[in-house]
Design a protein around this motif. Structure first.
Motif, PDB file in Angstrom:
ATOM      1  N   ASN A 198       9.583  61.286 -34.217  1.00  0.00           N
ATOM      2  CA  ASN A 198       9.678  59.904 -34.668  1.00  0.00           C
ATOM      3  C   ASN A 198       9.692  58.911 -33.508  1.00  0.00           C
ATOM      4  O   ASN A 198       9.950  57.723 -33.710  1.00  0.00           O
ATOM      5  N   ASP A 251      14.503  62.344 -33.300  1.00  0.00           N
ATOM      6  CA  ASP A 251      13.470  63.342 -33.533  1.00  0.00           C
ATOM      7  C   ASP A 251      14.203  64.594 -34.006  1.00  0.00           C
ATOM      8  O   ASP A 251      15.381  64.787 -33.676  1.00  0.00           O
ATOM      9  N   ASP A 307      13.898  57.000 -37.755  1.00  0.00           N
ATOM     10  CA  ASP A 307      13.509  57.172 -36.352  1.00  0.00           C
ATOM     11  C   ASP A 307      14.692  57.131 -35.390  1.00  0.00           C
ATOM     12  O   ASP A 307      14.519  56.996 -34.183  1.00  0.00           O
TER      13      ASP A 307
END
Length: 299
Positions: free
Chosen positions: A190, A220, A217
């Motif tokens: 992300n 990740d 986000d």
């Protein structure tokens, strides 16, 4: 190291120095990097070293076989013997210098040959009910999973499928837990500065369900799908400023968490959150139940 003095218990045998042990078998490391000793695999033929012992953890891992463990796990593979025969061997009744039990190790074929026939949006009542029982948001599960129709031993079944980076699926239903080939980890990039790492996808889904109102986000994500993929996940994980580990509370999970902490200050072990449970999802399912029982009024 003298392997023949006094009779050894299995617990003590597991903790014997593996580098010294391999040396007695005639195997020396091809290269050494900090605590990692790399060998040409003693378990199979190869030209590039892919068998590693982490001397700090005193554990081995063969990247070609996808197997690892302690000294006993290695020795019964190497000698092709039982644990009982191995203990006799360790106690000096058989020779280690000539491993008479040695058998060639072949790549194992999967016990269950699963063939995915179709995948579609989650819709089966039984599977949706299973997710609810695991306290996983249907909305979150629908974002990351598919409903699979798959064939096993000539019969057709349905399950929740979570896709890995290689195109295979981790498969769950209320009665079954398996994988379709190829087996691999799942990474979700992300563009975040931090990574959150989970051993199984139900743990990941639980985490996302609990934090579903937070921006996706923020992290990740890495879902190992097997703790044995930890090394392969390291390049992705270590691109981040911080790596939060939510691994299982079993021996393998905790060993890898300790190993990670020895590698870099980037790693943080977050499993203390669910220290009284086997994994993140188990905590999410059961947390608060005992308190509710205590607060329930008596009739």
């Amino acid at each position: 190291m003298d392997f023949s003095n006094n009779r050894l218990s299995i617990a003590k045998a597991k903790e014997m120095d593996m580098v010294d042990y391999l040396s007695t078998l005639g195997h020396e490391p091809s290269k050494i990097r900090n605590n990692d000793f790399w060998y040409l695999s003693p378990l199979r033929d190869e030209k590039t070293p892919s068998f590693k012992i982490n001397r700090k953890l005193n554990r081995w891992y063969d990247h070609g076989l996808g197997k690892g463990g302690n000294l006993i796990d290695f020795a019964i593979l190497y000698h092709g013997c039982t644990v009982g025969e191995l203990m006799e061997n360790l106690n000096g009744n058989l020779s280690f210098q000539k491993p008479v039990f040695r058998q060639s190790i072949k790549e194992e074929e999967p016990e269950n040959r699963i063939r995915v026939l179709d995948d579609f949006t989650l819709s089966s009542y039984a599977l949706l009910r299973y997710l609810e029982q695991r306290r996983i948001s249907i909305e979150i599960a629908d974002r990351y999973c598919r409903e699979l129709r798959y064939e096993l031993n000539g019969k057709t079944y349905y399950g929740i499928g979570f896709k890995n980076d290689l195109g295979g699926f981790e498969i769950r239903n209320p009665y079954f837990k398996a994988s379709s080939s190829p087996k691999g980890m799942t990474t979700l990039n992300n563009g975040a500065k931090e990574a959150a790492v989970f051993e199984g996808f139900t743990d990941f889904l639980s985490f996302r369900s609990i934090h579903k109102n937070e921006p996706e986000d923020r992290f990740d994500f890495v879902v190992l799908n097997s703790v044995s993929f930890f090394e392969k996940a390291r390049p992705f994980m270590e691109r981040h400023e911080a790596v939060r580990l939510y691994l299982d509370r079993d021996t393998a999970g905790q060993n890898y968490s300790r190993y990670a902490l020895s590698l870099s200050e980037k790693y943080r072990d977050e499993s203390h959150l669910y220290r009284n449970y086997k994994d993140f999802n188990d905590w999410a399912v059961n947390f608060g139940k005992s308190e509710k029982k205590q607060l329930k009024p008596k009739r």
